[in-house]
Design a protein around this motif. Structure first.
Motif, PDB file in Angstrom:
ATOM      1  N   LEU A 247       0.811  -1.219   0.000  1.00 52.23           N
ATOM      2  CA  LEU A 247       0.000   0.000   0.000  1.00 52.23           C
ATOM      3  C   LEU A 247       0.843   1.268   0.000  1.00 52.23           C
ATOM      4  O   LEU A 247       0.483   2.265  -0.640  1.00 52.23           O
TER       5      LEU A 247
ATOM      6  N   THR B  34       4.008  -3.045  -4.881  1.00 54.61           N
ATOM      7  CA  THR B  34       3.082  -1.909  -4.893  1.00 54.61           C
ATOM      8  C   THR B  34       2.578  -1.627  -6.302  1.00 54.61           C
ATOM      9  O   THR B  34       1.373  -1.431  -6.518  1.00 54.61           O
ATOM     10  N   ARG B  35       3.499  -1.616  -7.260  1.00 57.72           N
ATOM     11  CA  ARG B  35       3.085  -1.376  -8.653  1.00 57.72           C
ATOM     12  C   ARG B  35       2.136  -2.470  -9.143  1.00 57.72           C
ATOM     13  O   ARG B  35       1.111  -2.175  -9.764  1.00 57.72           O
TER      14      ARG B  35
ATOM     15  N   PHE C 160       0.185  -4.342  -7.355  1.00 59.93           N
ATOM     16  CA  PHE C 160      -1.110  -4.259  -6.665  1.00 59.93           C
ATOM     17  C   PHE C 160      -1.988  -3.168  -7.280  1.00 59.93           C
ATOM     18  O   PHE C 160      -3.157  -3.424  -7.603  1.00 59.93           O
ATOM     19  N   TYR C 161      -1.439  -1.969  -7.457  1.00 61.63           N
ATOM     20  CA  TYR C 161      -2.264  -0.880  -7.988  1.00 61.63           C
ATOM     21  C   TYR C 161      -2.648  -1.124  -9.449  1.00 61.63           C
ATOM     22  O   TYR C 161      -3.743  -0.727  -9.889  1.00 61.63           O
ATOM     23  N   ASN C 162      -1.764  -1.783 -10.209  1.00 60.05           N
ATOM     24  CA  ASN C 162      -2.135  -2.170 -11.576  1.00 60.05           C
ATOM     25  C   ASN C 162      -3.306  -3.146 -11.566  1.00 60.05           C
ATOM     26  O   ASN C 162      -4.247  -3.034 -12.368  1.00 60.05           O
TER      27      ASN C 162
ATOM     28  N   VAL D 174      -5.573  -3.523  -9.162  1.00 63.23           N
ATOM     29  CA  VAL D 174      -6.792  -2.816  -8.748  1.00 63.23           C
ATOM     30  C   VAL D 174      -7.373  -2.027  -9.923  1.00 63.23           C
ATOM     31  O   VAL D 174      -8.589  -2.024 -10.151  1.00 63.23           O
ATOM     32  N   LEU D 175      -6.491  -1.363 -10.679  1.00 61.83           N
ATOM     33  CA  LEU D 175      -6.949  -0.593 -11.843  1.00 61.83           C
ATOM     34  C   LEU D 175      -7.634  -1.504 -12.857  1.00 61.83           C
ATOM     35  O   LEU D 175      -8.697  -1.163 -13.398  1.00 61.83           O
TER      36      LEU D 175
ATOM     37  N   SER E  34      -8.586  -5.989  -0.870  1.00 55.86           N
ATOM     38  CA  SER E  34      -9.511  -6.119  -1.994  1.00 55.86           C
ATOM     39  C   SER E  34     -10.949  -6.221  -1.497  1.00 55.86           C
ATOM     40  O   SER E  34     -11.872  -5.611  -2.062  1.00 55.86           O
TER      41      SER E  34
ATOM     42  N   ILE F 100     -12.094  -2.773  -0.460  1.00 62.56           N
ATOM     43  CA  ILE F 100     -12.376  -1.928  -1.630  1.00 62.56           C
ATOM     44  C   ILE F 100     -13.743  -2.271  -2.214  1.00 62.56           C
ATOM     45  O   ILE F 100     -14.557  -1.382  -2.527  1.00 62.56           O
TER      46      ILE F 100
END
Length: 297
Positions: A60, A68-69, A71-73, A75-76, A278, A281
C-alpha cells in the motif's frame, strides 16, 4: 403443530451444517485475518513471524515498489473490468429484457441468453482462449473481411495492449445473462394497470418508460451493479485460464496476484493482506453504490 418439548428437534437437524460452517467458514476467515499480520512461507506455521502492518505497508505504501506497482495495476484492471461491465451490460440487458417481454417466443430466447450461466466456466474460457489465438476465429474473420489492421499477429491475449480487452469481452459476455434475467423479472413484475392509467392520461411510450418503468427498475439496477462490481473484483477463473495475468502483468487482477503471491512466491501473509484490502475496496464501492441509488429511489 410442533409440541413444545420437541421444538428444539428441527434445530438439531441444522446443527451439523452450523458446526461445519463454524469449523470451515469462520475458522478460515479468522485464520486469514491473522495471517495477514504474519510472514509465513506456508510450510510450518511455527516458523511464522508476527510483523504487524508490514504486509500492508509493503504493497500500500511502497515499501516494496514492485509489489506496490503490481497491486495498484491489478486494482486498476479490476476497476476497468467493473466499469466496462456496468456501462455495457446494463443498457444491453435492459434493451434485451424489453425485447423479450414483447416477443412471443420469449421462453426460447431466454434459454439462449441463459446458456452462458449454465455452461462450464472452465470449458467456456478455453473456447474463448481458442477464439483469441493468432489463428483463431477473430483474427481469421478480420483478415477475411480485409480489416488487417484489427488482426493482432500474436493473438489478442498475446499482446500487452489487447490482453485486458479480451478479458473484458469475456466478462461482459458472462455478466449479461444474469443481468438480463434480473431485468426481465423486474419488467414482468410491474403492474400493467400503471401503464393503462398513464395511457388514459395521454402519456407517450417514452414518458411511461422514464416515469414508470425506470423508477421501478432502479432497485434491480442496484442489485445488478453490486453483482457486477463484486464479480469484477472476484475475477480469477477467466484471467487465470486465458492469460494467467500476462503478458507482463497487462491483464493482472487481484485474484491472480493473490494466487501468484501465495502459491508461487510462498508469501501467504502478503497474499492474505492483499485479499483483505480487496475485500474492503469491494465493500466501499458497494456502499457507495447503495447510497447513490438510495438517493434517487
Amino acid at each position: 403443530m410442533i409440541k413444545s418439548r420437541n421444538k428444539w428437534v428441527p434445530y438439531l437437524f441444522l446443527l451439523p451444517g452450523v458446526l461445519l460452517f463454524l469449523a470451515i467458514g469462520i475458522y478460515s476467515v479468522g485464520f486469514s485475518i491473522m495471517l495477514s499480520f504474519y510472514n509465513w512461507s506456508g510450510i510450518d506455521f511455527s516458523t511464522a513471524r508476527f510483523e504487524g502492518l508490514a504486509n500492508f505497508r509493503q504493497f500500500l505504501l511502497g515499501d516494496d515498489p514492485i509489489v506496490t506497482r503490481n497491486f495498484y495495476n491489478a486494482v486498476l484492471h479490476n476497476l476497468v473490468i467493473a466499469v466496462s461491465q456496468v456501462v455495457v451490460v446494463v443498457p444491453i440487458a435492459l434493451v434485451l429484457a424489453f425485447v423479450l417481454q414483447n416477443t412471443k417466443a420469449a421462453s426460447w430466447y431466454r434459454t439462449i441468453y441463459f446458456l452462458p450461466m449454465i455452461a462450464s466456466g472452465v470449458a467456456i474460457f478455453y473456447v474463448w482462449k481458442g477464439l483469441f489465438e493468432p489463428t483463431g476465429a477473430f483474427n481469421s474473420l478480420f483478415l477475411w473481411l480485409g480489416l488487417d489492421f484489427l488482426a493482432v499477429p500474436g493473438g489478442m491475449l498475446g499482446s500487452s495492449s489487447t490482453s485486458l480487452l479480451g478479458i473484458i469481452l469475456t466478462s461482459i459476455w458472462g455478466g449479461l445473462p444474469g443481468t438480463l434475467i434480473l431485468y426481465y423479472a423486474g419488467l414482468t413484475s410491474i403492474d400493467p394497470t400503471l401503464y393503462e392509467a398513464a395511457s388514459v392520461d395521454g402519456a407517450k411510450k417514452s414518458t411511461m418508460i422514464m416515469k414508470i418503468t425506470w423508477p421501478l427498475l432502479k432497485p434491480i439496477t442496484l442489485i445488478a451493479v453490486i453483482q457486477m462490481v463484486n464479480g469484477a473484483f472476484q475475477a480469477f477463473e477467466n484471467v487465470f485460464i486465458m492469460t494467467g495475468g500476462g503478458p507482463a502483468g497487462s491483464s493482472e487482477v487481484i485474484g491472480t496476484l493473490v494466487y501468484r503471491t501465495a502459491f508461487l512466491n510462498n508469501d501467504y501473509g502478503l497474499a492474505s493482506a492483499i485479499g483483505w484490502v480487496s475485500f474492503l475496496i469491494t465493500g466501499v464501492i458497494a456502499i457507495f453504490s447503495i447510497r447513490s441509488f438510495q438517493a434517487d429511489i
